[in-house]
Write an enzyme that holds these catalytic residues in place. Structure first.
Site, PDB file in Angstrom:
ATOM      1  N   LEU A  33      87.632  18.762  53.914  1.00 13.39           N
ATOM      2  CA  LEU A  33      86.278  18.520  53.185  1.00 13.39           C
ATOM      3  C   LEU A  33      85.616  17.473  53.454  1.00 13.39           C
ATOM      4  O   LEU A  33      86.735  16.060  53.920  1.00 13.39           O
ATOM      5  CB  LEU A  33      87.205  18.565  51.822  1.00 13.39           C
ATOM      6  N   HIS A  34      84.487  17.719  53.229  1.00 15.16           N
ATOM      7  CA  HIS A  34      83.196  16.630  53.205  1.00 15.16           C
ATOM      8  C   HIS A  34      82.128  16.673  52.366  1.00 15.16           C
ATOM      9  O   HIS A  34      82.432  17.570  51.621  1.00 15.16           O
ATOM     10  CB  HIS A  34      82.736  16.383  54.589  1.00 15.16           C
ATOM     11  N   GLY A  36      79.192  18.340  51.999  1.00 13.52           N
ATOM     12  CA  GLY A  36      78.850  19.102  52.568  1.00 13.52           C
ATOM     13  C   GLY A  36      79.670  20.211  51.525  1.00 13.52           C
ATOM     14  O   GLY A  36      78.830  20.975  50.295  1.00 13.52           O
ATOM     15  N   HIS A  37      81.131  20.285  51.887  1.00 15.86           N
ATOM     16  CA  HIS A  37      81.448  20.923  50.280  1.00 15.86           C
ATOM     17  C   HIS A  37      81.683  20.077  49.140  1.00 15.86           C
ATOM     18  O   HIS A  37      81.610  21.892  48.459  1.00 15.86           O
ATOM     19  CB  HIS A  37      83.365  20.942  50.417  1.00 15.86           C
ATOM     20  N   GLU A 150      74.975  26.749  53.860  1.00 19.30           N
ATOM     21  CA  GLU A 150      73.305  26.978  54.892  1.00 19.30           C
ATOM     22  C   GLU A 150      73.810  26.758  56.279  1.00 19.30           C
ATOM     23  O   GLU A 150      73.211  26.825  57.364  1.00 19.30           O
ATOM     24  CB  GLU A 150      72.702  26.920  53.948  1.00 19.30           C
ATOM     25  N   LYS A 151      74.471  25.186  56.516  1.00 18.07           N
ATOM     26  CA  LYS A 151      75.000  25.356  57.985  1.00 18.07           C
ATOM     27  C   LYS A 151      75.748  26.294  58.884  1.00 18.07           C
ATOM     28  O   LYS A 151      74.655  26.871  59.914  1.00 18.07           O
ATOM     29  CB  LYS A 151      76.286  23.882  57.894  1.00 18.07           C
ATOM     30  N   ARG A 189      84.330  19.535  61.687  1.00 14.13           N
ATOM     31  CA  ARG A 189      84.151  19.368  63.472  1.00 14.13           C
ATOM     32  C   ARG A 189      83.598  17.591  63.691  1.00 14.13           C
ATOM     33  O   ARG A 189      84.544  17.689  64.666  1.00 14.13           O
ATOM     34  CB  ARG A 189      83.840  20.026  64.496  1.00 14.13           C
TER      35      ARG A 189
END
Ligand code: PAF
Length: 282
Positions: A33-34, A36-37, A150-151, A189
């Site tokens: 997780l980062h 964005g999450h 949306e990535k 990634r």
């Protein structure tokens, strides 16, 4: 924060909360997780009484076994991050048999052609795997709202289509891309990049910014050539695809038609790490 590691305890929790009339927001993930999450959970927190996440590295969406093997996994660290965020009430970390009681095989979907574009043509079977796991998770978690970044813009379009075609009662929300200060889109990634690669990978975002400047003043084929040249000149990079597509159909465009929404999409290998990104053209 509750942690459910099997389907039965999750089901009891969902039933109890549904009986109390609570609304559920859900953001499925594959972990690592980062930020964005976190943006998914943050929005879910605003809309719902309860926020649930899941962590499940779904084998059926990996067309490349090496990629599956190397996918970053740090569940305990993820749980700590979720707790610290304060956005999430429960996380579901199913066993493979909770999702695939009859073995890890995907269902076959017709996404009205969306599945053949971009990722679909380079990752055969990928979207059947995504559709299968997301449908199963939605059926188990029974959320009112579900959140996707949306990535993975094509994935988001496909999930919207699947929810419509399968008549699932959930509202799908797309959440804008979150970027590192350098412009690199947050991605699980990225953890596989070394420091040099991570810095060099910012070229993906700067290229998309250039594309946005070039769009409408250059032909699409000129833009494609320039993008190809940028990556050909960089050691350690391999451009897999770059296209500008209509945001609704995801069909590649050769021309700019007034009043249509367009988005540029890119997939690039940095060493052996495959990164994707996209940007709305304005
Ligand atoms: O975007 C992801 O992390 C995955 O594709 C998803 C939606 C969790 C399905 O495995």
């Amino acid at each position: 924060m509750e942690v459910f590691r099997d389907r039965k305890t999750l089901r009891d929790y969902i039933e109890r909360n549904k009986e109390m009339g609570k609304t559920i927001g859900f953001a499925p993930t594959m972990g690592a997780l980062h930020k964005g999450h976190l943006s998914l959970y943050e929005l879910a927190r605003k809309h719902n009484d309860l926020v649930i996440s899941s962590i499940f590295v779904n084998p059926t969406q990996f067309n490349n076994p090496e990629d599956l093997k190397k996918y970053p996994r740090n569940v305990e660290q993820d749980i700590q991050l979720l707790k610290k965020s304060g956005f999430v009430d429960a996380v579901y970390i199913p066993e493979i048999s909770d999702i695939y009681p009859e073995g890890a095989i995907s269902r076959h979907y017709d996404f009205d052609g969306l599945e053949h574009e971009m990722e679909g043509s380079f990752r055969p079977g990928h979207f059947d795997g995504v559709g299968t796991v997301v449908e199963e998770l939605l059926r188990q978690v029974k959320p009112d709202n579900a959140y996707f970044g949306e990535k993975d813009f094509q994935q988001l379009a496909i999930i919207r289509k699947m929810v419509k075609n399968r008549k699932l009662h959930v509202k799908i929300h797309g959440v804008p891309i979150v970027r590192e200060e350098s412009g690199l889109a947050f991605s699980s990634r990225n953890e596989r990049l070394n420091a040099k690669e991570r810095e060099a990978a910012t070229v993906i975002h700067t290229t998309l910014i250039k594309v946005n400047d070039w769009f409408r003043v250059m032909t699409v084929s000129e833009i494609k050539k320039r993008v190809q040249d940028i990556f050909d000149d960089l050691r350690g990079f391999k451009l897999e695809y770059f296209i500008i597509a209509d945001e609704e159909t995801l069909k590649e465009t050769d021309f700019y038609y007034k009043d249509r929404p367009y988005r540029a999409f890119i997939a690039v290998y940095v060493g052996d790490v495959r990164l994707i990104d996209n940007m709305h053209m304005d």
